[in-house]
Design an enzyme around this catalytic site. Structure first.
Site, short mmCIF file in Angstrom:
data_model
loop_
_atom_site.label_atom_id
_atom_site.label_comp_id
_atom_site.label_asym_id
_atom_site.label_seq_id
_atom_site.Cartn_x
_atom_site.Cartn_y
_atom_site.Cartn_z
N LYS A 42 3.08 -30.19 -30.31
CA LYS A 42 1.77 -30.04 -29.66
C LYS A 42 1.23 -31.45 -29.45
O LYS A 42 1.42 -32.33 -30.31
CB LYS A 42 0.86 -29.23 -30.58
CG LYS A 42 -0.52 -28.90 -30.02
CD LYS A 42 -1.31 -28.04 -31.02
CE LYS A 42 -2.67 -27.64 -30.48
NZ LYS A 42 -3.39 -26.76 -31.45
N SER B 132 -5.28 -22.49 -29.47
CA SER B 132 -5.11 -23.67 -28.65
C SER B 132 -3.65 -24.15 -28.51
O SER B 132 -3.35 -24.93 -27.62
CB SER B 132 -5.94 -24.81 -29.23
OG SER B 132 -5.44 -25.18 -30.50
N SER C 250 -5.20 -20.92 -33.99
CA SER C 250 -4.55 -21.61 -32.86
C SER C 250 -3.03 -21.62 -32.87
O SER C 250 -2.42 -22.00 -31.88
CB SER C 250 -5.07 -23.04 -32.78
OG SER C 250 -6.32 -23.07 -32.14
#
Ligand SMILES: [Mg+2]
Ligand SMILES: [Zn+2]
Lengths: 96, 475, 491
Positions: free
Chosen positions: C82, C157, C181
């Protein structure tokens, strides 16, 4: 609980966010709605409750007092939007 | 109307650690800009603080030396505000739950002792440095150097217990001595290692409530603190007498102009939005750690002055000079331990050679040998002084130099007997005159013996031998 | 199985085949880079793809292996990160304009550990700006699409990571989870996502959103992959004061353990509300049946303060974020507004230009909640309710070993469907948020599909530092309900 425009502008100043007029009004509405929602917490009696800052409750660990130089000042300065030699350069500080 | 002054002081002391409080960068003074920085102290995304154990120990030792109660659990908070010398836009500082509470420091004023309360001691990180390009007022830009960023600071807040600038100065000097004694701070005010802010207010004598206070900043010497306080007290009294009102504000001391100047700040700047720093857990201190640190607390200045006077019979004045620096007092005691004799002489020597002693260029052996040789009459006062100077310039031991230079005094009675007999035999007229009542001739004989010994004879002993051989003059 | 394309192999399978020299890291990495090139224009799971760097890493792995040296358990296998994990010299944007060109001077602990395990990093995954969002629509770099239906969001997210894993554009990824997330996008993309116990994975170098809630964790296509990857990234790090020094157990071994006798708690509050879609409920019930069929026991538990979790979270997380994001002031790195006449104006305009709407909204809420006169009523109150929520879990775990709940109330929604109403968007994290507040570990494991063919996940929660228990239960569900993990996308 409605938040006022003045409060929105005050908070924006504290947070260093410049807010054009239409954005301030939209934020005022959204913040009011969110604050209305979170006010449900008032239904709980928490007088005798200890606040939790962390889910873990050990003491903070320590570092030994030993110097370990990072050794790459250039990499730290390389991202600077403006610099003079080895310093970060910022616009004048004097407040109007 | 008579006014009473109320002063509280807040001292920021830079702790003598090698590395910063939350990262491993060096705290060394005088590095080139941003040389002592890393991702942590420049507030890069994703970095985290880890607490320096030594900084905690320095603070606990200070707390113990000032009779504070060390808190078993204290909490670091974030103080949020934007400024280019504050990379994360928050300062990590203890707020609601500091590491130490409720202590005191005793100061000496007007020949008496006064106790000044300490409200709290907490730990925090230092800010960086901003340099303005060109003249401050017209500067178009400023430059941020983060070397000092995240340096370990200890914040010592006093109670509003002081009633005059002199008391304020006495408190600061005493606190300064304590920190330097403990070795937790180098005490250098010019480099900013020991900084002070003052809260000062005045009130009509007899009034219980405090007056409105002003916060004074930017005073970088003891003398400046006293001067700034004097000025500010006068300003407030005059303001009130003219029917005005003191406003709560921060004022900067302008040492050049000798005045304090209001530092206007926007209201919002004071909403620091403190909250517990989620990147650090509570600081837990257990009893055994505290006891371990208590054992490292040296004798504090006031106690040392008292003990030196009692134990060595030296004057309070001398004891005060010796105790002003822990190293000097230690040196004195080390010298006195090597040669007992009269400690007053040793004290005088230590005071006389203070600078060289603190510079580390003299050993206790040198001073004890100098004192011993003088007391035994082996060297004269003049020769002793000369020899110590030679020790400093050559680095050779005192007694080696004494023998090399032939600066030993003749104190051997049999050798003196021979010299005295020789002089008396050569001056029969003077001997007769002396015995007839011319007592003043004694110094003539002394002079002759000294001359005969080429200055090495011990004058005091020469006199004794002469008196014995000549007998009492007839009167 | 012989005709499974290379990019669809599990992480462990790929690692085993590289070790066994059945395939070189160059070939494996080449397959992934080709897959990214073919598929990612449709999905936009990557903010930054690193073809040259990945190829070079792969070549180095092959060379070292030829000399008999293996870097670690994932030698030569592509694992994505990420774009919240700092990568030295490789731009790390956190999905924000304000960090558009930021080159970190250091590697995050997770980055170091993944590299030390031998992984090749093919690129950095898209995400909601500063991890604030549940749909990956707030990214400055544009939204990520759900590989199962590109008109839908992948969750967030860590939506880029979940989508990249579901679309087989990496063998695994590491995401972060502050309020769901990792688990929510894993659920919406039909893959496995783990939020470890707070303190299990170092946060050093992970760009902070809400420091007391953030944890990094794996997103993978199988439970065993997640267990193996967590084993690599977990562990003590002296650079993170909140990282706990407890040995890392063998998570992989836990995946195979029988669930007979395991007490599975069903918190009634999670099944009561009207927001839970019937299809999700039915799928989670299948997961429960899978467990009871294998001998697990069901216990009813109650987490009475669940209804307050969302409010608590939306005060604590923005408050911490308002402080964490204050450092983006245009002084040392990142975007700086042009032509400002003084410092305050420079900072205020930099932040106004650099942050998107959702980030600004949360900075505003957080600043307000901490400001003078409101602290006790908002932030202070939330910290106390957090205690009550945590105590609920402590009590529930007296009678249950693991809790089973839905991960998200509905399958993936459509792009733009909830962007206009922040509160509705926040409700998609209603089942995942309490776990972060309590600091306990959670996993989302696929347990079915909706009639529209959208994946549904079940969430398992266990006691602090007892990730093994949830891996055991998740393994049992996975074995009982085999299903497709790679979205049917044609390149
Ligand atoms: Mg302070
Ligand atoms: Zn540093």
């Amino acid at each position: 609980m409605a938040i006022t425009r003045e409060e929105v502008l005050h908070v924006a100043r504290l947070a260093r966010l410049s807010l054009p007029e239409p954005e301030a009004e939209r934020l005022r509405e959204q913040l009011s709605a969110i604050l209305d929602y979170v006010k449900q917490l008032d239904r709980l009696d928490t007088r005798d409750v200890v606040p939790t800052s962390h889910a873990i409750e050990t003491g903070t660990p320590f570092r030994d007092d030993v110097v370990e130089p990072f050794g790459d000042r250039e990499a730290l300065l390389a991202n600077a939007p403006d610099r003079l030699n080895d310093c970060f350069r910022v616009p004048r500080i004097i407040e109007d | 109307m008579a006014f009473e002054t109320v002063i509280g002081l807040e001292v920021h002391a830079q702790l003598s650690t090698r590395s910063k409080i939350f990262c491993a960068c060096s705290t060394a003074f005088g590095a080139s800009p941003n040389e002592n920085t890393c991702p942590v102290c420049t507030g890069m995304p994703g970095v985290l603080p880890v607490l320096n154990r030594k900084a905690v120990e320095c603070t606990i030792r200070t707390a113990l030396a000032t009779s504070c109660t060390v808190q078993r659990r204290s909490v670091f908070a974030r103080k949020n505000y934007f400024y280019p010398d504050l990379p994360k836009a928050y300062q990590i500082s203890q707020y609601e739950l500091p590491i130490a509470l409720g202590g005191h420091v005793d100061i000496e004023v007007d020949g008496g002792t006064k106790r000044v309360g300490i409200t709290r001691i907490h730990m925090e990180e230092d800010a960086g440095k901003l340099v303005h390009e060109g003249e401050f007022a017209g500067a178009q830009a400023s430059l941020a150097d983060l070397n000092r960023r995240s340096g370990p600071l200890m914040d010592i807040v006093s109670e509003p217990d002081m009633r005059s600038p002199e008391e304020g100065g006495a408190y600061l000097r005493r606190l300064h001595d304590i920190l330097v004694y403990l070795g937790v701070c180098d005490g250098n005010m010019e480099e900013g290692s020991f900084r002070c802010d003052a809260n000062v207010s005045v009130r009509p004598v007899g009034q219980a409530a405090f007056g409105t206070k002003a916060e004074l900043k930017n005073m970088n010497s003891f003398r400046n603190v006293e001067k700034a306080l004097e000025y500010e007290i006068r300003r407030q009294v005059e303001l009130i007498e003219d029917g005005g009102k003191v406003v709560q504000e921060t004022r900067l001391w302008d040492a050049g102009a000798g005045v304090t100047v209001s530092m206007r700040r926007k209201e919002e700047a004071h909403d620091y939005r403190y909250f517990p720093d989620p990147d650090l857990l509570p600081l837990i201190v257990d009893d055994s750690w505290i006891e371990e640190l208590r054992a490292t607390i040296p004798e504090m200045p006031a106690a040392k002055i008292e003990r030196l006077g009692r134990q060595y019979g030296i004057s309070r004045y001398d004891a005060g000079i010796l105790a002003s620096t822990r190293a000097l007092a230690d040196f004195f005691e080390a010298s006195a331990a090597i040669y007992g004799g009269n400690p007053k002489t040793t004290a005088n020597e230590c005071v006389h050679w203070k600078d060289a002693i603190l510079a580390g260029t003299l050993s206790p052996e040198t001073i004890s040998h100098a004192v011993e040789d003088r007391e035994r009459g082996t060297v004269s006062a003049t020769a002793s002084k000369k020899l110590v100077e030679l020790v400093l310039s050559t680095g050779k031991p005192f007694r080696t130099l004494r023998d090399e230079q032939g600066l030993t005094q003749l104190s051997d009675t049999s050798a003196l007997d021979l010299l005295v007999d020789k002089v008396l035999a050569a001056s029969p007229k003077e001997v007769e005159g002396y015995r007839a009542g011319k007592a003043g001739l004694l110094s003539f004989f002394v002079g002759q013996v000294m001359k005969e010994s080429r200055g090495k004879a011990n004058p005091k002993m020469v006199q004794e031998v002469l008196r014995k051989k000549l007998g009492p003059p007839m009167v | 199985m012989a005709n499974v394309p290379v990019h669809e192999w599990s992480l462990l399978e790929a690692a085993r085949k590289v070790r066994g020299k059945e395939i070189s890291s160059r070939e494996l990495t080449g397959a992934i880079l080709a897959r990214i090139e073919a598929i990612d224009p449709k999905i936009h799971a990557y903010i930054t793809v690193l073809p040259e760097a990945a190829a070079a890493q792969a070549a180095a792995c092959d060379e070292e292996q030829a000399k008999g040296a293996l870097r670690g358990p994932f030698h030569g296998v592509p694992i994505g990160l990420k774009d919240i994990f700092c990568t030295r010299g490789v731009r790390t944007t956190c999905g924000s304009r304000i960090l558009r060109d930021f080159l970190p001077p250091y590697d995050a602990c997770v980055t170091e550990k993944v590299l030390a395990a031998g992984a090749v990093v093919p690129g950095k995954h898209n995400m909601d700006e500063f991890a604030m969002g549940s749909s990956t629509e707030t990214s400055f770099f544009g939204a990520t699409r759900n590989p199962w239906d590109v008109s839908r969001i992948p969750g967030g997210s860590s939506g880029g990571t979940a989508a990249a894993v579901a679309a087989a554009m990496c063998f695994a990824g590491v995401g972060t989870d502050t309020g769901g997330s990792i688990r929510q996008p894993a659920s919406l993309c039909g893959v496995v996502g783990v939020k470890p116990t707070y303190g299990r994975v170092s946060r050093y170098g992970m760009v902070a959103f809400a420091s007391s809630l953030d944890q990094g964790g794996p997103i993978t296509r199988t439970v065993a992959d997640a267990a193996a990857l967590l084993g690599v990234i977990a562990g003590y790090d002296r650079r993170d004061s909140t990282c706990v020094d407890i040995p890392v157990p063998d998570y992989l071994a836990a995946v195979e353990r029988p669930v007979k006798g395991l007490r599975v708690g069903l918190p009634k509050e999670y099944y009561e509300g009207g927001g839970l879609s019937p299809e999700v409920r039915a799928a989670v019930e299948k997961a429960l049946k899978a467990l009871t069929d294998q001998g697990a026991e069901v216990v009813d538990v109650s987490l009475p303060h669940t209804e307050y979790a969302l409010s608590t979270y939306y005060l604590i997380a923005p408050a911490e974020a308002s402080s964490n994001l204050a450092r983006y002031d245009g002084v040392r790195y990142g975007h700086r507004a042009e032509g400002a006449s003084g410092l305050i104006e420079m900072m205020s305009r930099t932040r106004a230009e650099g942050f998107g709407d959702e980030v600004k909204r949360r900075i505003m809420i957080g600043t307000y909640a901490l400001s003078a006169g409101y602290y006790d009523a908002f932030y202070g109150k939330a910290q106390k309710v957090r205690t009550l929520i945590r105590d609920d879990f402590t009590k529930a775990f007296e009678s249950a070993d693991v809790l089973l709940t839905p991960t998200a109330p509905t399958p993936a929604f459509r792009l733009g469907e909830k962007t206009g109403d922040p509160l509705t968007m926040y409700l998609s994290d209603i089942y995942t948020i309490p776990c972060n507040l309590a600091g306990i570990p959670g996993i989302s494991v696929p347990c079915g599909f909706s009639t529209e063919g959208l994946p549904i996940g079940a969430q398992l929660l266990s006691k602090p530092f007892r990730e093994e228990t949830m891996f055991t239960a998740a393994g049992a569900i996975e074995r009982a309900l085999p299903m497709r993990r790679v979205a049917p996308l044609e390149g």
